[in-house]
Scaffold this active site. Structure first.
Site, PDB file in Angstrom:
ATOM      1  N   HIS A  74      59.110  43.710   7.820  1.00  0.00           N
ATOM      2  CA  HIS A  74      60.376  43.310   8.423  1.00  0.00           C
ATOM      3  C   HIS A  74      61.291  42.781   7.337  1.00  0.00           C
ATOM      4  O   HIS A  74      60.889  42.593   6.194  1.00  0.00           O
ATOM      5  CB  HIS A  74      60.188  42.320   9.575  1.00  0.00           C
ATOM      6  CG  HIS A  74      59.861  40.922   9.172  1.00  0.00           C
ATOM      7  ND1 HIS A  74      60.325  39.825   9.840  1.00  0.00           N
ATOM      8  CD2 HIS A  74      59.101  40.415   8.174  1.00  0.00           C
ATOM      9  CE1 HIS A  74      59.874  38.715   9.289  1.00  0.00           C
ATOM     10  NE2 HIS A  74      59.122  39.049   8.272  1.00  0.00           N
TER      11      HIS A  74
ATOM     12  N   CYS B 185      63.010  35.767   2.656  1.00  0.00           N
ATOM     13  CA  CYS B 185      62.816  36.580   3.856  1.00  0.00           C
ATOM     14  C   CYS B 185      63.924  37.617   4.051  1.00  0.00           C
ATOM     15  O   CYS B 185      63.813  38.479   4.932  1.00  0.00           O
ATOM     16  CB  CYS B 185      62.728  35.692   5.093  1.00  0.00           C
ATOM     17  SG  CYS B 185      61.261  34.632   5.077  1.00  0.00           S
TER      18      CYS B 185
ATOM     19  N   HIS C 110      59.738  42.910   3.312  1.00  0.00           N
ATOM     20  CA  HIS C 110      58.391  42.427   3.030  1.00  0.00           C
ATOM     21  C   HIS C 110      57.521  42.641   4.265  1.00  0.00           C
ATOM     22  O   HIS C 110      58.009  43.047   5.317  1.00  0.00           O
ATOM     23  CB  HIS C 110      58.406  40.942   2.620  1.00  0.00           C
ATOM     24  CG  HIS C 110      58.912  40.028   3.688  1.00  0.00           C
ATOM     25  ND1 HIS C 110      60.245  39.917   4.029  1.00  0.00           N
ATOM     26  CD2 HIS C 110      58.239  39.184   4.495  1.00  0.00           C
ATOM     27  CE1 HIS C 110      60.381  39.028   5.000  1.00  0.00           C
ATOM     28  NE2 HIS C 110      59.180  38.566   5.304  1.00  0.00           N
TER      29      HIS C 110
ATOM     30  N   HIS D 177      53.719  41.433   6.578  1.00  0.00           N
ATOM     31  CA  HIS D 177      52.744  40.392   6.923  1.00  0.00           C
ATOM     32  C   HIS D 177      51.559  41.028   7.631  1.00  0.00           C
ATOM     33  O   HIS D 177      51.678  42.092   8.244  1.00  0.00           O
ATOM     34  CB  HIS D 177      53.346  39.354   7.880  1.00  0.00           C
ATOM     35  CG  HIS D 177      54.492  38.583   7.331  1.00  0.00           C
ATOM     36  ND1 HIS D 177      54.343  37.614   6.366  1.00  0.00           N
ATOM     37  CD2 HIS D 177      55.819  38.639   7.613  1.00  0.00           C
ATOM     38  CE1 HIS D 177      55.533  37.087   6.088  1.00  0.00           C
ATOM     39  NE2 HIS D 177      56.440  37.704   6.823  1.00  0.00           N
TER      40      HIS D 177
ATOM     41  N   HIS E 197      51.717  48.680  11.750  1.00  0.00           N
ATOM     42  CA  HIS E 197      52.224  49.522  10.663  1.00  0.00           C
ATOM     43  C   HIS E 197      53.588  50.107  10.982  1.00  0.00           C
ATOM     44  O   HIS E 197      53.872  51.268  10.695  1.00  0.00           O
ATOM     45  CB  HIS E 197      51.200  50.605  10.285  1.00  0.00           C
ATOM     46  CG  HIS E 197      50.034  50.035   9.560  1.00  0.00           C
ATOM     47  ND1 HIS E 197      48.965  49.469  10.223  1.00  0.00           N
ATOM     48  CD2 HIS E 197      49.779  49.902   8.246  1.00  0.00           C
ATOM     49  CE1 HIS E 197      48.096  49.033   9.332  1.00  0.00           C
ATOM     50  NE2 HIS E 197      48.564  49.269   8.119  1.00  0.00           N
TER      51      HIS E 197
ATOM     52  N   GLU F  10      52.374  34.560  10.709  1.00  0.00           N
ATOM     53  CA  GLU F  10      52.763  35.501   9.660  1.00  0.00           C
ATOM     54  C   GLU F  10      51.906  35.320   8.411  1.00  0.00           C
ATOM     55  O   GLU F  10      51.701  36.262   7.659  1.00  0.00           O
ATOM     56  CB  GLU F  10      54.231  35.298   9.282  1.00  0.00           C
ATOM     57  CG  GLU F  10      55.199  35.674  10.364  1.00  0.00           C
ATOM     58  CD  GLU F  10      56.644  35.477   9.944  1.00  0.00           C
ATOM     59  OE1 GLU F  10      57.508  36.116  10.551  1.00  0.00           O
ATOM     60  OE2 GLU F  10      56.912  34.680   9.018  1.00  0.00           O
TER      61      GLU F  10
END
Length: 117
Positions: A14, A25, A29, A31, A69, A107
Site C-alpha cells: 500500500h 508511509c 511499501h 506488510h 498479495h 502491520e
C-alpha cells in the site's frame, strides 16, 4: 460473557500518498498483516460455541481472494491505514456474524489498530 478470537494472515502493499512526501508511509511499501476477529456472546449455542470456528473460514476466503498479495490502494475505497482496515473487516464480519465485537489489524509485530464500536 464468552469471547473467541481467530487470527488470519496476508501480505499486501500500500501507499499513503496523501501524506507528506518525506513520510515513510507515503512511499510504496508492504506488510505482512495479521487480522484478529473477536466474537462474543452472553450464552453459548446448543453445541457449546459462541460461533463454530469453521464458519469463520469465510473470512479467510475473503482475505485470500481480495487482499492477499494485492495493492490495497486498489482494493479499499478509503486510505489503507490499519484503522480503516480494522473497520472494513469489522463491518464485513458483523454483517455475517452478529456476535462480532471487534477486529484488530497488525502491520508490524509492534503495531496494532483496533475497531470496536
Amino acid at each position: 460473557m464468552y469471547r473467541i478470537t481467530k487470527e488470519f494472515h496476508f501480505s499486501a502493499s500500500h501507499q499513503l500518498a496523501h501524506l507528506p512526501a518525506d513520510h515513510q508511509c507515503a512511499r510504496l511499501h508492504g506488510h505482512n498483516y495479521i487480522v484478529v476477529v473477536e466474537l462474543a456472546a452472553p450464552t453459548l449455542d446448543s453445541d457449546g460455541f459462541v460461533r463454530d470456528y469453521g464458519e469463520l473460514k469465510a473470512l479467510k476466503t475473503y482475505i485470500d481472494d481480495t487482499f492477499d498479495h494485492r495493492h490495497l490502494n486498489d482494493v479499499l475505497d478509503v486510505h489503507s491505514t490499519g484503522e480503516n482496515m480494522a473497520r472494513h473487516f469489522y463491518d464485513w464480519c458483523r454483517a455475517r456474524w452478529p456476535e462480532t465485537t471487534a477486529v484488530k489489524v497488525s502491520e508490524t509485530p509492534k503495531t496494532w489498530a483496533e475497531y470496536r464500536p
